[in-house]
Design a protein around this motif. Structure first.
Motif, PDB file in Angstrom:
ATOM      1  N   ALA A   1     -37.004  36.266   0.431  1.00 11.83           N
ATOM      2  CA  ALA A   1     -36.958  34.851   0.043  1.00 11.83           C
ATOM      3  C   ALA A   1     -35.872  34.060   0.756  1.00 11.83           C
ATOM      4  CB  ALA A   1     -36.783  34.733  -1.471  1.00 11.83           C
ATOM      5  N   TYR A   2     -34.738  34.730   1.149  1.00  8.77           N
ATOM      6  CA  TYR A   2     -33.612  33.997   1.712  1.00  8.77           C
ATOM      7  C   TYR A   2     -33.446  34.206   3.224  1.00  8.77           C
ATOM      8  CZ  TYR A   2     -32.685  33.928  -3.247  1.00  8.77           C
ATOM      9  OH  TYR A   2     -32.802  33.769  -4.600  1.00  8.77           O
ATOM     10  N   LEU A   3     -34.407  34.892   3.824  1.00  9.22           N
ATOM     11  CA  LEU A   3     -34.300  35.178   5.259  1.00  9.22           C
ATOM     12  C   LEU A   3     -35.039  34.109   6.060  1.00  9.22           C
ATOM     13  CD1 LEU A   3     -34.887  39.041   5.142  1.00  9.22           C
ATOM     14  CD2 LEU A   3     -32.750  37.778   4.947  1.00  9.22           C
ATOM     15  N   ILE A   4     -34.593  32.891   5.940  1.00  7.65           N
ATOM     16  CA  ILE A   4     -35.325  31.765   6.520  1.00  7.65           C
ATOM     17  C   ILE A   4     -35.221  31.719   8.043  1.00  7.65           C
ATOM     18  CG2 ILE A   4     -35.138  30.357   4.445  1.00  7.65           C
ATOM     19  CD1 ILE A   4     -32.745  28.971   5.671  1.00  7.65           C
ATOM     20  N   SER A   5     -34.240  32.434   8.641  1.00  8.43           N
ATOM     21  CA  SER A   5     -34.067  32.424  10.099  1.00  8.43           C
ATOM     22  C   SER A   5     -34.623  33.676  10.765  1.00  8.43           C
ATOM     23  CB  SER A   5     -32.578  32.275  10.464  1.00  8.43           C
ATOM     24  OG  SER A   5     -32.037  31.071   9.969  1.00  8.43           O
ATOM     25  N   LEU A   6     -35.187  34.581   9.970  1.00  5.00           N
ATOM     26  CA  LEU A   6     -35.637  35.853  10.501  1.00  5.00           C
ATOM     27  C   LEU A   6     -36.760  35.666  11.522  1.00  5.00           C
ATOM     28  CD1 LEU A   6     -34.969  38.864  10.070  1.00  5.00           C
ATOM     29  CD2 LEU A   6     -36.947  38.969   8.525  1.00  5.00           C
ATOM     30  N   LYS A   7     -36.611  36.334  12.693  1.00  7.62           N
ATOM     31  CA  LYS A   7     -37.608  36.231  13.754  1.00  7.62           C
ATOM     32  C   LYS A   7     -38.342  37.549  13.984  1.00  7.62           C
ATOM     33  CE  LYS A   7     -35.398  32.497  16.361  1.00  7.62           C
ATOM     34  NZ  LYS A   7     -34.871  32.066  17.684  1.00  7.62           N
TER      35      LYS A   7
ATOM     36  N   ASN B   1     -25.045  36.184   2.268  1.00  8.79           N
ATOM     37  CA  ASN B   1     -25.671  35.119   3.055  1.00  8.79           C
ATOM     38  C   ASN B   1     -26.466  35.742   4.188  1.00  8.79           C
ATOM     39  OD1 ASN B   1     -26.437  32.807   4.298  1.00  8.79           O
ATOM     40  ND2 ASN B   1     -24.404  32.248   5.059  1.00  8.79           N
ATOM     41  N   TYR B   2     -27.780  35.740   4.037  1.00  8.69           N
ATOM     42  CA  TYR B   2     -28.665  36.277   5.062  1.00  8.69           C
ATOM     43  C   TYR B   2     -29.401  35.156   5.789  1.00  8.69           C
ATOM     44  CZ  TYR B   2     -28.035  40.826   2.825  1.00  8.69           C
ATOM     45  OH  TYR B   2     -27.509  41.971   2.307  1.00  8.69           O
ATOM     46  N   SER B   3     -29.040  33.931   5.558  1.00  7.57           N
ATOM     47  CA  SER B   3     -29.798  32.801   6.096  1.00  7.57           C
ATOM     48  C   SER B   3     -29.827  32.764   7.617  1.00  7.57           C
ATOM     49  CB  SER B   3     -29.235  31.481   5.547  1.00  7.57           C
ATOM     50  OG  SER B   3     -27.870  31.337   5.928  1.00  7.57           O
ATOM     51  N   SER B   4     -28.828  33.393   8.256  1.00  6.54           N
ATOM     52  CA  SER B   4     -28.772  33.361   9.722  1.00  6.54           C
ATOM     53  C   SER B   4     -29.293  34.642  10.359  1.00  6.54           C
ATOM     54  CB  SER B   4     -27.344  33.096  10.192  1.00  6.54           C
ATOM     55  OG  SER B   4     -26.477  34.129   9.725  1.00  6.54           O
ATOM     56  N   LEU B   5     -29.731  35.598   9.535  1.00  7.35           N
ATOM     57  CA  LEU B   5     -30.228  36.867  10.051  1.00  7.35           C
ATOM     58  C   LEU B   5     -31.537  36.658  10.816  1.00  7.35           C
ATOM     59  CD1 LEU B   5     -29.729  39.954  10.081  1.00  7.35           C
ATOM     60  CD2 LEU B   5     -31.175  40.074   8.025  1.00  7.35           C
ATOM     61  N   GLN B   6     -31.626  37.200  12.042  1.00  9.09           N
ATOM     62  CA  GLN B   6     -32.806  36.998  12.875  1.00  9.09           C
ATOM     63  C   GLN B   6     -33.583  38.291  13.125  1.00  9.09           C
ATOM     64  OE1 GLN B   6     -31.927  34.872  16.474  1.00  9.09           O
ATOM     65  NE2 GLN B   6     -30.939  33.171  15.417  1.00  9.09           N
ATOM     66  N   ILE B   7     -32.937  39.426  13.084  1.00  7.79           N
ATOM     67  CA  ILE B   7     -33.612  40.699  13.320  1.00  7.79           C
ATOM     68  C   ILE B   7     -33.293  41.637  12.158  1.00  7.79           C
ATOM     69  CG2 ILE B   7     -33.836  42.696  14.850  1.00  7.79           C
ATOM     70  CD1 ILE B   7     -32.979  40.916  17.163  1.00  7.79           C
TER      71      ILE B   7
END
Length: 382
Positions: free
Chosen positions: A37-43, A9-15
């Motif tokens: 594709a699944y890094l929707i929270s990445l900043k 689960n990488y959906s919450s990964l930001q950095i």
């Protein structure tokens, strides 16, 4: 372990820092480039020093929350990524690459997003060789207008078409001249091309129009020479003509032909070639006309205003004129009979010139004048 592995689960990964890897080939491939594709929270994404030369346009499409993208220390020449979904991307680090230009849609997208967020965007293009040319003028003007958005702009360098490298100060002083020069050269080149093309077309059109009858006559003669038949010469006579005269006239003057020309000339044993008698059905009119002219010792033009209005009549006149000039060895085979007074301003230039350079007969209704007219006409035919 891969970033795109569904078991994690990488959906919450930001950095995410992926610098100093070898992801260049994967990120340029349309099939394998969907690793985010699944890094929707990445900043923040760091792809520094990955040997990247080309990025597939949809590589970063899923990263809707991405604000910072580090692509430094690669070998990217042109940056063109799908930015419509990157609604938060405002900072791109591209220092130490091979950037020549940045795609227009990406530039516009950065401006729009910064305006919507009431913020500013930033790009780092240090240690790149930016292309200084007319082809890249749009990007150069944009770069000049957004100097404050460019990190370390004082260190930027620009490569001229001859390979010379110029600094930022030189760029500021000369960008306005490049704009003027590009406009001037483009306009001059376009205008010169249009002018030369127009001049050539005008000259060629004038030459063709001036010699149009000659060209038509020579074209017919060439076609006849290669695809038609040739008349066998009769060496016992000077010329083996079938008729003494071909009569060229307008249908409006048919009564004059029937009542005057035919009776008067045939009484003098002058053989006449006439449309109604001798034109072969099924043949092209132009072929019949040329055959009639070449089979007759003379072509008699019954000139009237109706004659000038008829295309067929004018074709007969011009073909007889060409025959006289090019096939009869300077022996005039064209005789003009002025049936009525025709003003010179109504005559085409070819006919007016012919009348001025050659004699013509003028028909008259006076009794004494008619006797002389018919004698001169018969003499001219024979």
């Amino acid at each position: 372990m891969q970033v795109g592995d569904k078991s994690l689960n990488y959906s919450s990964l930001q950095i995410l820092r992926l610098d100093q890897n070898y992801l260049g080939d994967q990120l340029s491939d349309s099939v394998r480039s969907n690793i985010f594709a699944y890094l929707i929270s990445l900043k923040s994404l760091n792809l520094s020093a990955n040997g990247i030369t080309n990025l597939h346009t949809s590589t970063f499409a899923p990263l809707t929350n991405l604000t910072n993208l580090d692509l430094s220390y690669n070998n990217i020449g042109t940056l063109d990524i799908m930015q419509s979904s990157l609604t938060n991307l405002l900072n791109i680090d591209l220092h130490v690459n091979s950037i020549h230009t940045i795609a227009g849609n990406l530039r516009i997208g950065l401006e729009i997003k910064a305006k919507k967020r009431n913020s500013t965007f930033g790009i780092d293009l240090r240690n790149n060789t930016l292309d200084y040319s007319c082809e890249n003028l749009d990007f150069l003007n944009w770069l000049y207008g957004h100097q404050r958005n460019m990190k370390g702009f004082e260190l930027y360098v620009f490569q001229l078409s001859d390979g010379k490298i110029m600094d930022c100060a030189w760029f500021r002083n000369n960008i306005s001249h490049l704009d003027a020069n590009c406009r001037s050269y483009t306009l001059i080149i376009v205008m010169c091309c249009i002018g030369i093309s127009s001049a050539l077309a005008t000259v060629m059109g004038g030459v063709i129009y001036r010699h149009r009858w000659k060209l038509r006559y020579l074209l017919f003669m060439s076609r006849k020479r290669f695809f038609g038949y040739r008349r066998l010469p009769d060496y016992t006579v000077i010329e083996n003509y079938r008729f003494n005269a071909f009569i060229s006239y307008a249908e409006d003057n048919i009564r004059f032909i029937l009542d005057e020309i035919i009776p008067k000339l045939e009484t003098e044993n002058v053989s006449l070639c006439l449309h109604q008698r001798h034109f072969l059905p099924g043949n092209a009119i132009s072929d019949n006309i040329i055959q009639a002219i070449q089979s007759s010792r003379k072509t008699i033009v019954i000139l009237s205003e109706a004659f000038l209005r008829s295309k067929c009549c004018m074709y007969e006149f011009n073909m007889a004129r060409m025959e006289s000039i090019y096939s009869r060895q300077d022996r005039v085979c064209l005789v003009i009979v002025m049936l009525e007074h025709v003003p010179h301003n109504k005559m085409p230039l070819e006919m007016l010139r012919w009348i001025q350079e050659n004699s013509y007969s003028e028909y008259t209704h006076e009794r004494d004048g008619q006797v002389m007219f018919w004698e001169r006409l018969v003499s001219a035919i024979r």
